[in-house]
Design a protein around this motif. Structure first.
Motif, mmCIF file in Angstrom:
data_model
loop_
_atom_site.group_PDB
_atom_site.id
_atom_site.type_symbol
_atom_site.label_atom_id
_atom_site.label_comp_id
_atom_site.label_asym_id
_atom_site.label_seq_id
_atom_site.Cartn_x
_atom_site.Cartn_y
_atom_site.Cartn_z
ATOM 1 N N HIS A 113 -21.903 41.086 56.659
ATOM 2 C CA HIS A 113 -21.277 39.767 57.391
ATOM 3 C C HIS A 113 -21.408 40.033 59.018
ATOM 4 C CE1 HIS A 113 -18.388 43.051 56.957
ATOM 5 N NE2 HIS A 113 -17.972 42.698 58.061
ATOM 6 N N VAL A 114 -21.191 38.937 59.643
ATOM 7 C CA VAL A 114 -21.262 38.992 61.147
ATOM 8 C C VAL A 114 -19.957 38.418 61.771
ATOM 9 C CG1 VAL A 114 -22.514 37.635 62.929
ATOM 10 C CG2 VAL A 114 -23.721 38.356 60.933
ATOM 11 N N HIS A 115 -19.545 39.308 62.659
ATOM 12 C CA HIS A 115 -18.357 38.981 63.760
ATOM 13 C C HIS A 115 -18.760 38.313 64.911
ATOM 14 C CE1 HIS A 115 -15.125 41.291 61.265
ATOM 15 N NE2 HIS A 115 -16.245 41.990 61.346
ATOM 16 N N GLU A 116 -18.672 37.038 65.264
ATOM 17 C CA GLU A 116 -19.451 36.379 66.220
ATOM 18 C C GLU A 116 -18.146 36.724 67.465
ATOM 19 O OE1 GLU A 116 -21.903 35.119 66.716
ATOM 20 O OE2 GLU A 116 -22.638 34.644 64.574
ATOM 21 N N ASP A 117 -17.162 37.360 67.291
ATOM 22 C CA ASP A 117 -16.050 37.141 68.427
ATOM 23 C C ASP A 117 -15.731 38.673 68.898
ATOM 24 O OD1 ASP A 117 -16.116 34.582 68.715
ATOM 25 O OD2 ASP A 117 -14.130 34.181 67.710
ATOM 26 N N GLU A 118 -15.974 39.704 68.041
ATOM 27 C CA GLU A 118 -15.543 41.093 68.066
ATOM 28 C C GLU A 118 -16.459 41.943 67.732
ATOM 29 O OE1 GLU A 118 -13.090 38.836 66.226
ATOM 30 O OE2 GLU A 118 -14.467 39.146 64.623
ATOM 31 N N ASP A 119 -16.403 43.215 68.531
ATOM 32 C CA ASP A 119 -17.283 44.338 68.310
ATOM 33 C C ASP A 119 -16.137 45.192 67.435
ATOM 34 O OD1 ASP A 119 -19.830 44.513 70.034
ATOM 35 O OD2 ASP A 119 -18.301 44.372 71.598
ATOM 36 N N GLU A 120 -17.101 46.005 66.574
ATOM 37 C CA GLU A 120 -16.122 46.608 65.617
ATOM 38 C C GLU A 120 -16.476 48.205 65.624
ATOM 39 O OE1 GLU A 120 -15.442 46.455 60.678
ATOM 40 O OE2 GLU A 120 -16.929 44.892 61.979
ATOM 41 N N PRO B 59 -12.296 41.792 70.882
ATOM 42 C CA PRO B 59 -10.839 41.816 71.193
ATOM 43 C C PRO B 59 -10.304 41.551 69.656
ATOM 44 C CG PRO B 59 -12.112 39.694 71.666
ATOM 45 C CD PRO B 59 -13.204 40.696 71.395
ATOM 46 N N SER B 60 -9.028 41.556 69.733
ATOM 47 C CA SER B 60 -8.177 41.207 68.475
ATOM 48 C C SER B 60 -8.132 40.024 67.901
ATOM 49 C CB SER B 60 -6.854 41.636 68.682
ATOM 50 O OG SER B 60 -6.217 40.883 69.471
ATOM 51 N N CYS B 61 -7.561 39.648 66.831
ATOM 52 C CA CYS B 61 -7.361 38.220 66.166
ATOM 53 C C CYS B 61 -7.899 38.511 64.478
ATOM 54 C CB CYS B 61 -7.992 37.243 66.943
ATOM 55 S SG CYS B 61 -7.718 35.546 66.087
ATOM 56 N N ILE B 62 -8.883 39.333 64.533
ATOM 57 C CA ILE B 62 -9.541 39.276 63.083
ATOM 58 C C ILE B 62 -8.500 39.876 62.174
ATOM 59 C CG2 ILE B 62 -10.686 41.507 63.415
ATOM 60 C CD1 ILE B 62 -12.166 37.950 61.532
#
Length: 159
Positions: free
Chosen positions: A54-61, A112-115
């Motif tokens: 999967h790909v998160h467009e908004d956050e680094d992990e 950043p957070s939210c996920i």
């Protein structure tokens, strides 16, 4: 069987454990306590557990292996890690992981957070008495990811 989280790792928040994709999860640091800068979650999974690529467009992990052995797949790279090692999944890059040991425990920071809100909204409450993970509907979970700018990029990795 997935055991409950170890007692010596009590969360700093009021978050309760929940089942997510067959593993036990909990939010340790919600984004609401960091002004949205980051969130931290803990995942306890069993051998063979692997979310879809999967790909998160908004956050680094950032994944921190606390216990066990885990292979991380970031773009076309495979990283075989054990307790005490760390990997980074940059935003916009397909990634996943595969648990290679009987169980593995990960701390995962998102910036950043939210996920973390997506994870908890798709989870099922877990208790220390649970012997098996709660059932889940992968289609519903994937469908709910769009508002969080998260998308499936491929099947789960295999050994």
């Amino acid at each position: 069987m997935i055991p409950p989280f170890p007692k010596d790792t009590a969360p700093q928040s009021d978050s309760e454990p929940f089942w997510f994709l067959g593993g036990r999860s909990r939010i340790l640091v919600p984004g609401s306590t960091t002004n949205g800068a980051l969130s931290v979650m803990e995942f306890l999974d069993t051998a063979g557990h692997a979310p879809p690529s999967h790909v998160h467009e908004d956050e680094d992990e950032v994944w921190i292996v606390l216990d066990g052995e885990v292979s991380f797949f970031v773009a076309d790279k495979r990283l075989d890690l054990h307790a005490g090692q760390i990997a980074h999944g940059p935003r916009g890059v397909p990634h996943s992981y595969l648990v290679r040991s009987e169980t593995a425990r990960l701390a995962v920071a998102f910036a950043p957070s939210c996920i973390e809100e997506w994870f908890s909204a798709n989870g099922t409450p877990a208790t220390p008495l649970d012997e098996v993970p709660a059932a889940f509907d992968i289609g519903s979970i994937v469908a709910s990811a769009e508002p969080f700018h998260l998308r499936v990029a491929g099947p789960p990795p295999t050994a």
